[in-house]
Design a protein around this motif. Structure first.
Motif, short mmCIF file in Angstrom:
data_model
loop_
_atom_site.label_atom_id
_atom_site.label_comp_id
_atom_site.label_asym_id
_atom_site.label_seq_id
_atom_site.Cartn_x
_atom_site.Cartn_y
_atom_site.Cartn_z
N SER A 38 42.97 24.83 3.24
CA SER A 38 41.78 25.28 3.93
C SER A 38 41.98 26.70 4.41
O SER A 38 43.05 27.28 4.30
CB SER A 38 41.48 24.35 5.11
OG SER A 38 42.50 24.48 6.08
N PRO A 44 44.86 19.48 2.81
CA PRO A 44 44.18 18.18 2.89
C PRO A 44 45.14 17.04 2.56
O PRO A 44 45.99 17.18 1.67
CB PRO A 44 43.07 18.30 1.83
CG PRO A 44 42.89 19.77 1.63
CD PRO A 44 44.25 20.38 1.82
N ASP A 50 37.71 10.08 7.26
CA ASP A 50 36.85 10.96 6.47
C ASP A 50 37.60 12.19 6.00
O ASP A 50 37.45 12.63 4.86
CB ASP A 50 35.62 11.39 7.29
CG ASP A 50 34.61 10.26 7.42
OD1 ASP A 50 34.72 9.27 6.67
OD2 ASP A 50 33.71 10.37 8.28
N SER A 51 38.40 12.80 6.87
CA SER A 51 39.17 13.97 6.47
C SER A 51 40.37 14.14 7.39
O SER A 51 40.29 13.91 8.59
CB SER A 51 38.30 15.24 6.52
OG SER A 51 37.90 15.54 7.84
N ASP A 180 36.46 11.53 11.63
CA ASP A 180 36.05 10.27 11.04
C ASP A 180 34.86 9.69 11.78
O ASP A 180 34.82 9.70 13.01
CB ASP A 180 37.20 9.26 11.06
CG ASP A 180 36.94 8.09 10.13
OD1 ASP A 180 36.75 8.33 8.92
OD2 ASP A 180 36.93 6.95 10.60
#
Length: 225
Positions: A38, A44, A50-51, A180
């Motif tokens: 990023s 990641p 979610d991430s 999330d």
């Protein structure tokens, strides 16, 4: 003259290519590569959340972490004259915020820090890292303290929110972040119907919150192994 035109054309191509890397707000667009780092240099990580992204070779072993005061952003609610309730009835008071802070810290310590032989710190000065946690778009299904005139409330879940966090080192560098969406205390129903209803109450909400936060930090733990 021909050489000058080609040089000018080349410069124009470079300008257009540079403009293609920014959005209308002027911020740089992310490279279309899900495995790329990023803009903050975080990598990641595969996760059930979610991430999740963390610095290369991120290791939180034998460290102390200070958890900053929890930030809560509430989902905007429409006025409900029939129920005689307002937005404040669906928000945590100072005592409940303190309880939520303690719940978050306990879940983090149990499911994320202890497996790394790490611990909570009582103040930023004593900590190796600082963690900022947030509940975004947070919405209680009903007031925690029901008005005396209200009837019993039945819901499919206790609350909804987006759990997000950023971890910073002593120098203020971002070394980990996660995010999330959480359906807190969701009661799944059959495939032919909606969720299963259960009576809402303060004790049920706090029990559901504790279970859900433990699950979230367990998932974060697995993401960074």
């Amino acid at each position: 003259m021909q050489m000058l035109s080609r040089a000018w054309l080349g410069a124009l191509v470079l300008v257009v290519a540079g403009c293609a890397q920014t959005d209308p707000s002027g911020s740089a667009l992310a490279v279309a590569n899900p495995g790329a780092a990023s803009a903050t240099g975080l990598q990641p990580r595969a996760s059930g959340l979610d991430s999740v992204a963390a610095a290369f070779a991120f290791d939180l072993a034998n460290a102390s972490v200070y958890v900053a005061p929890l930030q809560i952003g509430y989902r905007k609610r429409s006025a409900d004259v029939r129920e005689r309730l307002n937005a404040g009835d669906f928000q945590l008071d100072a005592r409940e915020r303190e309880r939520m802070q303690q719940l978050m810290e306990e879940a983090l310590a149990e499911r994320f820090l202890q497996p790394r032989n790490s611990r909570l710190a009582g103040s930023p000065a004593q900590a190796d890292y600082r963690l900022q946690l947030r509940l975004e778009n947070f919405a209680l299904s009903a007031p925690l303290e029901a008005p005396t005139w209200s009837r019993r409330t039945f819901t499919e879940q206790s609350a909804y929110g987006v759990l997000a966090g950023e971890l910073y080192d002593r120098d203020g560098n971002l070394v980990m972040r996660f995010r999330d969406r959480r359906d807190i205390g969701e009661n799944p129903g059959s495939l032919a119907s909606g969720g299963q209803l259960q009576q809402f109450s303060g004790p049920i909400f706090w029990a559901d919150m504790r279970v859900d936060m433990r699950r979230a930090f367990s998932s974060l733990d697995r993401s960074l192994r």
